[in-house]
Motif scaffolding. Structure first.
Motif, PDB file in Angstrom:
ATOM      1  N   ILE A 128       0.768  -1.165   0.039  1.00 27.40           N
ATOM      2  CA  ILE A 128      -0.162  -0.089   0.087  1.00 27.40           C
ATOM      3  C   ILE A 128       0.917   1.253  -0.006  1.00 27.40           C
ATOM      4  O   ILE A 128       0.378   2.147  -0.659  1.00 27.40           O
ATOM      5  CB  ILE A 128      -0.952   0.017   1.173  1.00 27.40           C
ATOM      6  N   GLU A 129       2.053   1.132   0.727  1.00 26.18           N
ATOM      7  CA  GLU A 129       2.789   2.265   0.813  1.00 26.18           C
ATOM      8  C   GLU A 129       3.338   2.472  -0.591  1.00 26.18           C
ATOM      9  O   GLU A 129       3.518   3.717  -1.090  1.00 26.18           O
ATOM     10  CB  GLU A 129       3.996   2.285   1.962  1.00 26.18           C
ATOM     11  N   ALA A 130       3.940   1.373  -1.243  1.00 27.44           N
ATOM     12  CA  ALA A 130       4.483   1.731  -2.643  1.00 27.44           C
ATOM     13  C   ALA A 130       3.337   2.256  -3.520  1.00 27.44           C
ATOM     14  O   ALA A 130       3.868   3.237  -4.325  1.00 27.44           O
ATOM     15  CB  ALA A 130       5.037   0.265  -3.036  1.00 27.44           C
ATOM     16  N   ARG A 131       2.171   1.774  -3.490  1.00 28.75           N
ATOM     17  CA  ARG A 131       1.123   2.374  -4.416  1.00 28.75           C
ATOM     18  C   ARG A 131       0.959   3.536  -4.039  1.00 28.75           C
ATOM     19  O   ARG A 131       0.859   4.581  -4.996  1.00 28.75           O
ATOM     20  CB  ARG A 131      -0.125   1.510  -4.253  1.00 28.75           C
ATOM     21  N   LEU A 132       0.872   3.983  -2.780  1.00 24.80           N
ATOM     22  CA  LEU A 132       0.554   5.344  -2.302  1.00 24.80           C
ATOM     23  C   LEU A 132       1.752   6.242  -2.695  1.00 24.80           C
ATOM     24  O   LEU A 132       1.639   7.502  -3.314  1.00 24.80           O
ATOM     25  CB  LEU A 132       0.386   5.639  -0.973  1.00 24.80           C
ATOM     26  N   ALA A 133       3.023   5.732  -2.446  1.00 30.10           N
ATOM     27  CA  ALA A 133       4.204   6.714  -3.257  1.00 30.10           C
ATOM     28  C   ALA A 133       4.014   6.763  -4.665  1.00 30.10           C
ATOM     29  O   ALA A 133       4.505   7.875  -5.267  1.00 30.10           O
ATOM     30  CB  ALA A 133       5.391   5.768  -2.449  1.00 30.10           C
ATOM     31  N   GLU A 134       3.837   5.534  -5.244  1.00 25.49           N
ATOM     32  CA  GLU A 134       3.701   5.780  -6.818  1.00 25.49           C
ATOM     33  C   GLU A 134       2.256   6.919  -7.108  1.00 25.49           C
ATOM     34  O   GLU A 134       2.796   7.647  -8.063  1.00 25.49           O
ATOM     35  CB  GLU A 134       3.256   4.498  -7.358  1.00 25.49           C
TER      36      GLU A 134
END
Length: 187
Positions: A128-134
């Motif tokens: 989720i953090e990676a998707r949010l960062a993206e």
């Protein structure tokens, strides 16, 4: 009652007193008669020997057998009770061991479940953090491009507005001077 007895026997004589002859009982109580001590002692010894023989050959062996059987039965009962106690102790020990193993297994399963859920949660959090960062990165790029486009539009709008204001105030406007003035203010 005496009158009735007399009435029943018409030909009988009335006895007024009873008489015990003194000659037969002159010696006193027979076991204490000194003339019969020898025969009494002989009969006492014979009776004692007969009673001793009966007791030693018949009664005492039976009593001894009963006592021995009772002792054996008590010993067997005590042995059986001790065996049951050992079995009970072994069963309690096995129960406690099984209970401890079950608790350890339950604790192990709970710990594995906690670890698995923690890993899964951590993996999902990182995803989720990676998707949010993206998404944030894309949003920042979009904001930057929109800002750049807006700033480019602001410059042209500002040049147009400055030219329109100067034209209204002075009547005639220099578009190159308006562009220089807007560039100076935007920097």
């Amino acid at each position: 009652m005496i009158a009735e007895a007399m009435a029943q026997e018409p030909g009988s004589e009335l006895i007024a007193e009873t008489h015990v002859p003194d000659a037969e009982h002159a010696g006193g109580f027979p076991p204490f008669d000194a003339t019969t001590f020898e025969s009494q002692i002989v009969w006492l010894v014979l009776s004692f020997l007969a009673l001793y023989f009966l007791m030693s050959r018949v009664a005492l062996p039976r009593i001894a057998t009963v006592l021995e059987e009772r002792r054996d039965r008590i010993a067997d009962d005590l042995d059986q009770a001790a065996q049951f106690k050992r079995q009970t102790d072994e069963a309690i020990e096995a129960y406690e061991k099984a209970l401890a193993e079950a608790r350890a297994k339950a604790h192990e399963i709970a710990q594995e479940t906690r670890d698995r859920l923690h890993e899964e949660t951590e993996r999902q959090r990182l995803a989720i953090e990676a998707r949010l960062a993206e998404k944030i990165s894309e949003a920042e790029k979009q904001i930057a491009s929109t800002r750049d486009a807006a700033l480019a539009n602001v410059r042209s709008v500002a040049v147009d507005v400055a030219g329109a204001i100067v034209t209204q105030l002075l009547g005639e406007a220099d578009p190159a001077a308006a562009e220089r003035a807007v560039d100076t203010e935007l920097k």
